[in-house]
Design a protein around this motif. Sequence first.
Motif, PDB file in Angstrom:
ATOM      1  N   PRO A  67      -2.921   2.103   4.115  1.00 17.94           N
ATOM      2  CA  PRO A  67      -2.277   1.797   2.846  1.00 17.94           C
ATOM      3  C   PRO A  67      -2.540   0.340   2.489  1.00 17.94           C
ATOM      4  O   PRO A  67      -2.440  -0.530   3.348  1.00 17.94           O
TER       5      PRO A  67
ATOM      6  N   THR B 228      10.083 -10.695   0.214  1.00 21.06           N
ATOM      7  CA  THR B 228       9.802  -9.574   1.099  1.00 21.06           C
ATOM      8  C   THR B 228      10.569  -9.772   2.395  1.00 21.06           C
ATOM      9  O   THR B 228      10.570 -10.858   2.956  1.00 21.06           O
TER      10      THR B 228
ATOM     11  N   ASP C 258      12.016  -5.118   6.979  1.00 23.48           N
ATOM     12  CA  ASP C 258      11.724  -3.957   6.143  1.00 23.48           C
ATOM     13  C   ASP C 258      10.242  -3.611   6.195  1.00 23.48           C
ATOM     14  O   ASP C 258       9.871  -2.431   6.220  1.00 23.48           O
TER      15      ASP C 258
ATOM     16  N   PHE D 231       8.711  -0.205   7.408  1.00 21.52           N
ATOM     17  CA  PHE D 231       7.789   0.557   6.562  1.00 21.52           C
ATOM     18  C   PHE D 231       6.575   1.039   7.361  1.00 21.52           C
ATOM     19  O   PHE D 231       6.183   2.196   7.290  1.00 21.52           O
ATOM     20  N   PHE D 232       5.990   0.128   8.161  1.00 26.64           N
ATOM     21  CA  PHE D 232       4.780   0.517   8.898  1.00 26.64           C
ATOM     22  C   PHE D 232       5.103   1.515  10.008  1.00 26.64           C
ATOM     23  O   PHE D 232       4.319   2.411  10.290  1.00 26.64           O
TER      24      PHE D 232
ATOM     25  N   PHE E  59       5.438   4.819   8.514  1.00 21.82           N
ATOM     26  CA  PHE E  59       4.103   5.351   8.261  1.00 21.82           C
ATOM     27  C   PHE E  59       3.501   5.918   9.546  1.00 21.82           C
ATOM     28  O   PHE E  59       3.024   7.051   9.583  1.00 21.82           O
TER      29      PHE E  59
ATOM     30  N   GLN F 258       5.166   9.124  10.597  1.00 23.53           N
ATOM     31  CA  GLN F 258       4.770  10.294   9.798  1.00 23.53           C
ATOM     32  C   GLN F 258       3.346  10.720  10.078  1.00 23.53           C
ATOM     33  O   GLN F 258       3.018  11.901  10.005  1.00 23.53           O
ATOM     34  N   GLU F 259       2.474   9.756  10.359  1.00 19.75           N
ATOM     35  CA  GLU F 259       1.060  10.086  10.495  1.00 19.75           C
ATOM     36  C   GLU F 259       0.659  10.395  11.934  1.00 19.75           C
ATOM     37  O   GLU F 259      -0.466  10.796  12.180  1.00 19.75           O
TER      38      GLU F 259
ATOM     39  N   ARG G 145       2.886   5.286  -1.601  1.00 19.21           N
ATOM     40  CA  ARG G 145       3.693   4.497  -0.671  1.00 19.21           C
ATOM     41  C   ARG G 145       2.813   3.556   0.150  1.00 19.21           C
ATOM     42  O   ARG G 145       3.057   3.307   1.325  1.00 19.21           O
ATOM     43  N   GLY G 146       1.754   3.072  -0.475  1.00 16.96           N
ATOM     44  CA  GLY G 146       0.919   2.062   0.186  1.00 16.96           C
ATOM     45  C   GLY G 146       1.688   0.765   0.345  1.00 16.96           C
ATOM     46  O   GLY G 146       2.749   0.572  -0.254  1.00 16.96           O
ATOM     47  N   THR G 147       1.142  -0.136   1.140  1.00 12.38           N
ATOM     48  CA  THR G 147       1.852  -1.381   1.430  1.00 12.38           C
ATOM     49  C   THR G 147       2.111  -2.186   0.166  1.00 12.38           C
ATOM     50  O   THR G 147       3.218  -2.667  -0.079  1.00 12.38           O
TER      51      THR G 147
ATOM     52  N   HIS H 293       4.729  -0.616  -1.801  1.00 13.42           N
ATOM     53  CA  HIS H 293       6.039  -0.735  -1.158  1.00 13.42           C
ATOM     54  C   HIS H 293       6.682  -2.079  -1.479  1.00 13.42           C
ATOM     55  O   HIS H 293       7.837  -2.137  -1.876  1.00 13.42           O
ATOM     56  N   ILE H 294       5.899  -3.159  -1.335  1.00  8.77           N
ATOM     57  CA  ILE H 294       6.511  -4.464  -1.572  1.00  8.77           C
ATOM     58  C   ILE H 294       6.660  -4.769  -3.057  1.00  8.77           C
ATOM     59  O   ILE H 294       7.376  -5.671  -3.436  1.00  8.77           O
TER      60      ILE H 294
ATOM     61  N   ALA I 157      -0.172   8.717   0.625  1.00 12.74           N
ATOM     62  CA  ALA I 157      -0.330   7.572   1.522  1.00 12.74           C
ATOM     63  C   ALA I 157      -0.799   6.333   0.768  1.00 12.74           C
ATOM     64  O   ALA I 157      -0.227   5.271   0.902  1.00 12.74           O
ATOM     65  N   CYS I 158      -1.855   6.463  -0.028  1.00 11.82           N
ATOM     66  CA  CYS I 158      -2.342   5.327  -0.812  1.00 11.82           C
ATOM     67  C   CYS I 158      -3.423   5.866  -1.716  1.00 11.82           C
ATOM     68  O   CYS I 158      -4.330   6.539  -1.247  1.00 11.82           O
TER      69      CYS I 158
ATOM     70  N   CYS J 150      -4.292  -0.541  -5.413  1.00  5.79           N
ATOM     71  CA  CYS J 150      -3.276  -1.474  -4.950  1.00  5.79           C
ATOM     72  C   CYS J 150      -3.076  -2.639  -5.912  1.00  5.79           C
ATOM     73  O   CYS J 150      -2.022  -3.250  -5.939  1.00  5.79           O
TER      74      CYS J 150
END
Lengths: 565, 241
Positions: free
Chosen positions: A218, A455, A459, A463-464, A467, A470-471, B161-163, B166-167, B200-201, B205
């Motif tokens: 991502p 940020t 968090d 988030f990672f 991810f 889930q993956e 919901r990529g990075t 997300h931010i 995922a992405c 971005c």
Amino acid sequence: MITADFRAKAEKEWQKITNPSIPQIFIGMATCGEAAGALSIYKSIESTLMKNHIEARIHKTGCLGMCYCEPMVDIIKPGQPRITYRNLEPETAAELITDYLVNNNYRTDLALGAWGEAIDGIPNLFEIDFLKYQERTALKNIGVINPEDISQYIARGGYKGFEKALCTQQDEIIDEVEKSGLRGLGGAGFPTGFKWKECRKTESYPKYLICNADEGDPGAYMDRSLLESDPHSVLEGMLIAAYAIGCSRGFIYIRDEYPLAIKRVRTAIEQMGQYELLGENILDSGFNFDIEIREGAGAFVCGEESALLASIEGNRGMPRHRPPYPAESGLWGKPTDINNVKTLANIPAIITNGAEWFADRGTGSSKGTAIFALTGKVANRGLIEVPMGITLRKIIFDIGGGIPNGKEFKAVQTGGPSGGCLPAELLELPIAFDSLAVAGSIMGSGGMVVLDEDTCMVDVARFFLDFAKQESCGQCIPCRLGTKQMFDILDDITKGKGRQTDIDMLLELSESVAHTSLCGLGRTAPNPVLTTLRYFQNEYEAHINHKRCHANVCRLLVEEGNIDE
Amino acid sequence: MNKIAPVLSFFKKRDDKPSDKELIRENPCIDCSLCLEVCDKGLWPSILLEDIKNGRFADSKKHGIDECNDCGDCTTECPMSIPLFKYLRLGKILSFYNGNKSGLIPILLELQSNFGYLPKDMVSHIARFLKLPEGHIHSVASFYKSLRLTPPGRRHVCICRGTACHISGAPQLTRDTEKLLGIKEGETSTDNEYTLDNVACVGCCALAPVITVNSETYGKMNSDKVQKLFKKTDTKDENPG
């Protein structure tokens, strides 16, 4: 050979475009351009041309990598340089056409830059900050040519590397790649030449070549842009690799979230077939090779090479134990070479210009250039190709133009879910495979997400882990359950239920997950937690001890804090 | 009136569709050749059906399955209500991969692009054609995120919901969209209008946060824009054309 005739014809055709008799209009139509509204711009320009009876040619190009300026339009007027216009709306695009093409008004207010020279208040495009520090080799064609026209690629020196390779001994090609010091740009940084040599050595046939375009990280989109804007450079790299190793069949594994990339690669493969660059007896050399597209189906773990193989074979994408490495026993048990999109895109230039030319740039063990997708809280977001060894500060503040809205820089995340967050203290860190590893992060495939003071690092870690949880393919226990446990702890911390022992527990879990997981996904999953703990432990402590989130991100904490006050 | 209508009147027109079991074990086809007559491309769908049912993909190619343009006339005309059209689509996909096991994932993806999801009966046909256990196909279909076994809503909304997303506020966007559409992530609304998912992405971005609706990408979203987006598409659909 691509006949000299054809190359000359293509060059002449290209000459007609760069030095035209009628205006040439280029519209950036990659996914990001289309999302920003390039289609409506296209329609608006088309109708304006019709209305004013202007004869002009419209080309659909890829993306120049300056995503912060999308949608972009380039115009070449006879006798004028190519001028790039930025952030257009359908109305302004229509105005631009009438003003520039009819009334000879440059519209400096909309212009971004002119190619090669500055004119009348429009700066030289390659002198503006975003492009000044870049050195484009793999990206040299993106946004310049029409990706659906092979002759434009050929006119810009395309397939010269392959032609040269066909006249060279296979071992010499591999030596050349080895000498150049090119390392896999997909994340692990394994020396490409060595991989090829291993695969060539294995006595088993047929051999396969796979281009890994399953860009699941991502926050990274270099592969997408490259395939959408210049697919032939990757395909040429595949041809050279296949010839050098002795592969007869190639696959390009693209994730299905990139429909446009799949479409453009499909077109490119068809065109290669027309010009005898694929199939039997390619260019009368006796070399046979075919490329097939395989679509991924939305599983991040398929970027791992053994999972990718399982997916192509039609199974669940689950990694297996290595060794044996794919170079010995890969697809259907045959030797298989797997390279990333960016690695392959560098090959033609190495063969054409020689290993020394490539090795000239970069640092000791990281040669050449690195491609990053610079995103997040940074003013100039886009795709950059910089020589290895450049500092983070230069990338974020000189190329990226710093943090917008007067906010403070907090960290930069590299390498996606397998990488880490680097704080402001490390801004002087030179970018290279080894230096990033020492700092606790990885080069990764090239995602670079800038984080500002708004940020919350806990968090981000959560988030990672979410991810990774889930993956995870669910095959090995450390990854399946370890990431879940780590996620639960982080989730508790962000919800104000953190305990004093949590940080130690996280460290302990990270160590076991990293050491005992089967594949790269599990082994690197704790990296975001480890780096945030290493550089931002105070934030974890504030969450646990004082139930405070200074960035006002963790909602439950923020809301409770309000009640207290 | 059709030429063979008098003959047909001897057969009772079936209202119920033949079950898949019936289609495989017995052959409800009465060789009326009506499907051949209605086909614009001059194909003989019932023959093609036989080819596909028996896994003779080379034959089905020879009989011109690639020319089928999915018009569906054969299905509407069939007096025995055999869903020819469905089988021809499947056959086209399978014959392209020539019944090759390694083509499983592309076959499933293609099937999904035709039907929107993987219908259960089609999955069992594929299992038979590729000579794989049905369980294997289910294990593959449940592993990959893009493959779905339930039909999605008419508008498939995916929040990236990529990075970078997300931010830039994707969590807030998810909450807003959930509230607006009245469904949670992963659910389909009761009127089958919306399905809300995450992706995922999508690789945009620079335009974060991003939403895709039926693979169209919308960048730089916020709660106002979300409201406008779903309102706009709503009104557009009420006045087609």
